[in-house]
Design a protein around this motif. Sequence first.
Motif, PDB file in Angstrom:
ATOM      1  N   ASP A  72      35.709  35.330  35.860  1.00 51.96           N
ATOM      2  CA  ASP A  72      36.854  34.835  36.396  1.00 51.96           C
ATOM      3  C   ASP A  72      37.753  36.050  36.929  1.00 51.96           C
ATOM      4  OD1 ASP A  72      39.460  33.623  36.798  1.00 51.96           O
ATOM      5  OD2 ASP A  72      39.624  32.799  34.740  1.00 51.96           O
ATOM      6  N   TYR A  74      40.378  38.790  38.344  1.00 53.34           N
ATOM      7  CA  TYR A  74      41.900  38.960  38.022  1.00 53.34           C
ATOM      8  C   TYR A  74      42.280  40.411  38.628  1.00 53.34           C
ATOM      9  CZ  TYR A  74      46.453  38.811  35.661  1.00 53.34           C
ATOM     10  OH  TYR A  74      47.722  38.894  35.301  1.00 53.34           O
ATOM     11  N   ASP A  89      45.624  35.666  39.639  1.00 59.11           N
ATOM     12  CA  ASP A  89      44.475  35.168  38.881  1.00 59.11           C
ATOM     13  C   ASP A  89      43.607  34.231  39.825  1.00 59.11           C
ATOM     14  OD1 ASP A  89      42.906  34.232  37.026  1.00 59.11           O
ATOM     15  OD2 ASP A  89      44.023  32.862  36.176  1.00 59.11           O
ATOM     16  N   ASP A  90      44.138  33.214  39.940  1.00 60.24           N
ATOM     17  CA  ASP A  90      43.543  32.083  40.642  1.00 60.24           C
ATOM     18  C   ASP A  90      43.802  31.500  42.212  1.00 60.24           C
ATOM     19  OD1 ASP A  90      41.827  31.940  38.652  1.00 60.24           O
ATOM     20  OD2 ASP A  90      42.986  30.639  37.319  1.00 60.24           O
ATOM     21  N   TYR A  96      38.759  29.806  41.021  1.00 57.85           N
ATOM     22  CA  TYR A  96      38.935  30.919  39.974  1.00 57.85           C
ATOM     23  C   TYR A  96      38.865  32.367  40.469  1.00 57.85           C
ATOM     24  CZ  TYR A  96      37.580  27.356  36.702  1.00 57.85           C
ATOM     25  OH  TYR A  96      37.444  26.158  36.061  1.00 57.85           O
ATOM     26  N   THR A 117      38.827  41.165  34.790  1.00 53.57           N
ATOM     27  CA  THR A 117      38.750  39.559  34.630  1.00 53.57           C
ATOM     28  C   THR A 117      39.977  39.208  33.650  1.00 53.57           C
ATOM     29  OG1 THR A 117      37.305  39.520  32.254  1.00 53.57           O
ATOM     30  CG2 THR A 117      36.375  40.042  34.266  1.00 53.57           C
ATOM     31  N   PHE A 118      40.048  37.896  33.682  1.00 53.35           N
ATOM     32  CA  PHE A 118      41.232  37.278  33.111  1.00 53.35           C
ATOM     33  C   PHE A 118      40.769  37.460  31.341  1.00 53.35           C
ATOM     34  CE2 PHE A 118      42.946  33.458  30.766  1.00 53.35           C
ATOM     35  CZ  PHE A 118      44.296  33.727  31.234  1.00 53.35           C
TER      36      PHE A 118
END
Length: 264
Positions: A72, A74, A89-90, A96, A117-118
């Motif tokens: 995911d 970031y 983030d998304d 994602y 990553t998140f």
Amino acid sequence: MQRLYTTLVFLTLLISAGVVSGQDEPVFTNLSNGDTITDQFERTVSAKLYSFDASAGDVVTISMTQASEELDPYLVLLGSAGEVLTTDDDSGEVLYSASIQNFEIPADGDYLILATTFEAIRGVFETLRNPLSYELSLNGITTPVDGDIETVTLSATALEPGANLRLTIEQEEPIYFLQFSGFAGQSVTIDMQSEDFDTLLYLFGPDGSRISSNDDNEDSTNSRIEGFELPEDGVYLIFATSYDFTFAVEQDWTGGGEFLLTMQ
């Protein structure tokens, strides 16, 4: 507000970006306009730094798209003095994926991309079972007239073993950059303590990979990277910051203050 470097040895750190120019400079991957690169996180590395040179008024788009389903992405865009300019983030085209879109560069100079990553942005440090691959792209930049695409200039404070520094982070510059020269096999312990905010430490290797991090040491809100064995000779970069540093772009952020940093 500019920081006051009253009792510190202040250093403008020239970090080689994409070329090896000696043992006293880390090597970051430098991105040019239109670049798309493939990279991956593996084992204990779940964040990496990339650099680029841009001109005031450039409207940039930075995208990070996962090739691994478990990832995911970031993104954080940073200034050369520890400014958090924007995050995402998304917002990418793929579910994602992350994309910083149409951000206007405020001034000529050097910038960093923190790709992570998140889950890992808050300093979660776990060994990855499998490599996590991604594509990173950059568009919309132009090199300043007097720019140097082979180096990125960061405002960093030099550390030596035994250092004991009282420092401050503020909303304008919520990440404090520090650097030190180390050698393979050297054991280092870095402590960050504050009564004002919840601290967070990142340690980056000479190639820009985040090789260690810590949020809450022994159930406190202080941070400690203890007895970490350096993997290679070179210059290492420390982010000393607040747990919620990515929210410093919001007007009501209160995560800054004074802190004590030591290194042994």
